[in-house]
Design a protein around this motif. Structure first.
Motif, PDB file in Angstrom:
ATOM      1  N   GLU A  21     -13.818  82.907  43.406  1.00  0.00           N
ATOM      2  CA  GLU A  21     -12.428  83.348  43.278  1.00  0.00           C
ATOM      3  C   GLU A  21     -12.254  84.493  42.368  1.00  0.00           C
ATOM      4  N   GLY A  22     -13.363  84.924  42.131  1.00  0.00           N
ATOM      5  CA  GLY A  22     -13.118  86.090  41.361  1.00  0.00           C
ATOM      6  C   GLY A  22     -12.867  85.958  39.783  1.00  0.00           C
ATOM      7  N   GLU A  23     -13.057  84.831  39.365  1.00  0.00           N
ATOM      8  CA  GLU A  23     -12.665  84.556  37.888  1.00  0.00           C
ATOM      9  C   GLU A  23     -13.559  85.111  36.753  1.00  0.00           C
ATOM     10  N   VAL A  24     -13.217  85.737  35.935  1.00  0.00           N
ATOM     11  CA  VAL A  24     -14.075  86.059  34.952  1.00  0.00           C
ATOM     12  C   VAL A  24     -13.500  85.731  33.616  1.00  0.00           C
ATOM     13  N   ILE A  25     -14.437  85.957  32.357  1.00  0.00           N
ATOM     14  CA  ILE A  25     -14.034  85.645  31.222  1.00  0.00           C
ATOM     15  C   ILE A  25     -13.651  86.705  30.345  1.00  0.00           C
ATOM     16  N   VAL A  26     -12.332  86.689  29.875  1.00  0.00           N
ATOM     17  CA  VAL A  26     -11.935  87.694  29.214  1.00  0.00           C
ATOM     18  C   VAL A  26     -12.189  87.448  27.679  1.00  0.00           C
ATOM     19  N   ASP A  27     -12.200  86.475  27.195  1.00  0.00           N
ATOM     20  CA  ASP A  27     -12.650  86.111  25.740  1.00  0.00           C
ATOM     21  C   ASP A  27     -12.888  84.654  25.656  1.00  0.00           C
ATOM     22  N   GLU A  28     -14.007  84.229  24.856  1.00  0.00           N
ATOM     23  CA  GLU A  28     -14.568  82.982  24.579  1.00  0.00           C
ATOM     24  C   GLU A  28     -14.294  83.061  23.184  1.00  0.00           C
ATOM     25  N   VAL A  29     -13.376  81.877  22.783  1.00  0.00           N
ATOM     26  CA  VAL A  29     -13.109  81.782  21.262  1.00  0.00           C
ATOM     27  C   VAL A  29     -13.931  80.392  20.745  1.00  0.00           C
ATOM     28  N   CYS A  30     -14.735  80.648  19.796  1.00  0.00           N
ATOM     29  CA  CYS A  30     -15.420  79.452  19.077  1.00  0.00           C
ATOM     30  C   CYS A  30     -14.540  79.321  17.980  1.00  0.00           C
ATOM     31  N   LYS A  31     -14.682  78.219  17.074  1.00  0.00           N
ATOM     32  CA  LYS A  31     -13.910  77.966  15.902  1.00  0.00           C
ATOM     33  C   LYS A  31     -14.330  78.945  15.030  1.00  0.00           C
ATOM     34  N   PHE A  87     -12.467  77.565  23.353  1.00  0.00           N
ATOM     35  CA  PHE A  87     -11.199  77.880  24.016  1.00  0.00           C
ATOM     36  C   PHE A  87     -11.551  79.257  24.717  1.00  0.00           C
ATOM     37  N   VAL A  88     -11.354  79.183  25.920  1.00  0.00           N
ATOM     38  CA  VAL A  88     -11.511  80.278  26.888  1.00  0.00           C
ATOM     39  C   VAL A  88     -10.512  80.789  27.604  1.00  0.00           C
ATOM     40  N   ILE A  89     -10.447  82.090  27.545  1.00  0.00           N
ATOM     41  CA  ILE A  89      -9.191  82.957  28.411  1.00  0.00           C
ATOM     42  C   ILE A  89      -9.791  83.656  29.312  1.00  0.00           C
ATOM     43  N   THR A  90      -9.552  83.548  30.657  1.00  0.00           N
ATOM     44  CA  THR A  90      -9.955  84.055  31.724  1.00  0.00           C
ATOM     45  C   THR A  90      -8.945  84.825  32.442  1.00  0.00           C
ATOM     46  N   ASN A  91      -9.219  85.519  33.533  1.00  0.00           N
ATOM     47  CA  ASN A  91      -8.124  86.203  34.192  1.00  0.00           C
ATOM     48  C   ASN A  91      -7.343  85.582  35.061  1.00  0.00           C
ATOM     49  N   MET A  92      -7.511  84.266  35.128  1.00  0.00           N
ATOM     50  CA  MET A  92      -6.593  83.278  35.808  1.00  0.00           C
ATOM     51  C   MET A  92      -6.024  82.227  35.120  1.00  0.00           C
ATOM     52  N   ARG A  93      -6.718  81.936  34.043  1.00  0.00           N
ATOM     53  CA  ARG A  93      -6.323  80.577  33.400  1.00  0.00           C
ATOM     54  C   ARG A  93      -6.951  80.590  31.907  1.00  0.00           C
ATOM     55  N   VAL A  94      -6.288  79.524  31.204  1.00  0.00           N
ATOM     56  CA  VAL A  94      -7.135  79.209  29.754  1.00  0.00           C
ATOM     57  C   VAL A  94      -7.283  77.949  29.990  1.00  0.00           C
ATOM     58  N   PHE A  95      -8.559  77.638  29.276  1.00  0.00           N
ATOM     59  CA  PHE A  95      -8.900  76.156  29.309  1.00  0.00           C
ATOM     60  C   PHE A  95      -9.914  76.104  27.809  1.00  0.00           C
ATOM     61  N   ARG A  96     -10.089  74.615  27.829  1.00  0.00           N
ATOM     62  CA  ARG A  96     -10.800  74.341  26.543  1.00  0.00           C
ATOM     63  C   ARG A  96     -11.763  73.417  26.965  1.00  0.00           C
ATOM     64  N   VAL A  97     -13.173  73.565  26.250  1.00  0.00           N
ATOM     65  CA  VAL A  97     -14.051  72.736  26.651  1.00  0.00           C
ATOM     66  C   VAL A  97     -14.306  71.966  25.180  1.00  0.00           C
ATOM     67  N   LYS A  98     -14.413  70.687  25.019  1.00  0.00           N
ATOM     68  CA  LYS A  98     -14.979  70.133  23.750  1.00  0.00           C
ATOM     69  C   LYS A  98     -15.688  68.835  23.959  1.00  0.00           C
ATOM     70  N   GLY A  99     -16.539  68.463  22.972  1.00  0.00           N
ATOM     71  CA  GLY A  99     -17.132  67.131  23.139  1.00  0.00           C
ATOM     72  C   GLY A  99     -18.533  67.764  22.757  1.00  0.00           C
TER      73      GLY A  99
END
Length: 176
Positions: A21-31, A87-99
């Motif tokens: 769908e053309g989603e790209v990462i704008v920012d990947e935020v580490c703690k 925590f990830v910011i993309t051009n379509m959404r924000v999401f968080r992966v943890k664990g």
């Protein structure tokens, strides 16, 4: 951490993207690095117990050994859990992966973000971190609180910029 398997140290963000769908990462935020201070202090205490193990009598040497190894394991686990929380910011959404062993993924489309509150405690202002609170139309979601975000003002502007570019907010009106 080269001796650990890759799936234990890398949250593998790329596999969660909608590349078709053309989603790209704008920012990947580490703690922010400040989250590693407590695990480091726990590890120092664990090393102290291991040193105590070396000078203890044989009959009780097992106790500082067990405590030291337990504290080092706990510190390592806390540091690894902080490393895996992204925590990830993309051009379509924000999401968080943890664990670490069990992973959770919380996603929010940009269009559902109603409000972002950035809180910078005094120590956060001095050390360069803050906490995000996302408000959306949903009652409760896994993306409500994102804590210990480095450069929170820049990250907030990045999200606002992506939302604006996606056309999800109206153009600013000029009064005159």
């Amino acid at each position: 951490m080269a001796w650990l398997p890759r799936f234990l140290v890398d949250p593998q963000i790329g596999r969660h993207l909608l590349r078709d769908e053309g989603e790209v990462i704008v920012d990947e935020v580490c703690k922010h690095w400040v989250v590693y201070v407590v695990p480091a202090l726990i590890a120092v205490v664990g090393v102290g117990f291991l040193g105590l193990f070396l000078v203890s009598s044989v009959s009780v040497a097992w106790l500082p050994l067990v405590i030291g190894l337990g504290l080092l394991s706990w510190a390592g686990w806390r540091a690894l859990a902080a490393n895996m929380d992204r925590f990830v910011i993309t051009n379509m959404r924000v999401f968080r992966v943890k664990g670490v062993l069990a992973r959770s993924l919380a996603t929010m489309p940009l269009g559902r973000i109603l409000d972002i509150t950035v809180v910078k405690p005094m120590t956060g202002r001095l050390l360069g971190y803050g906490h995000f609170t996302f408000e959306s139309a949903a009652q409760d979601q896994g993306l409500r609180d994102i804590r210990f975000v480095g450069s929170p003002d820049a990250r907030d502007l990045a999200i606002q910029r992506v939302v604006q570019r996606a056309g999800l907010r109206g153009a600013p009106r000029l009064s005159g």
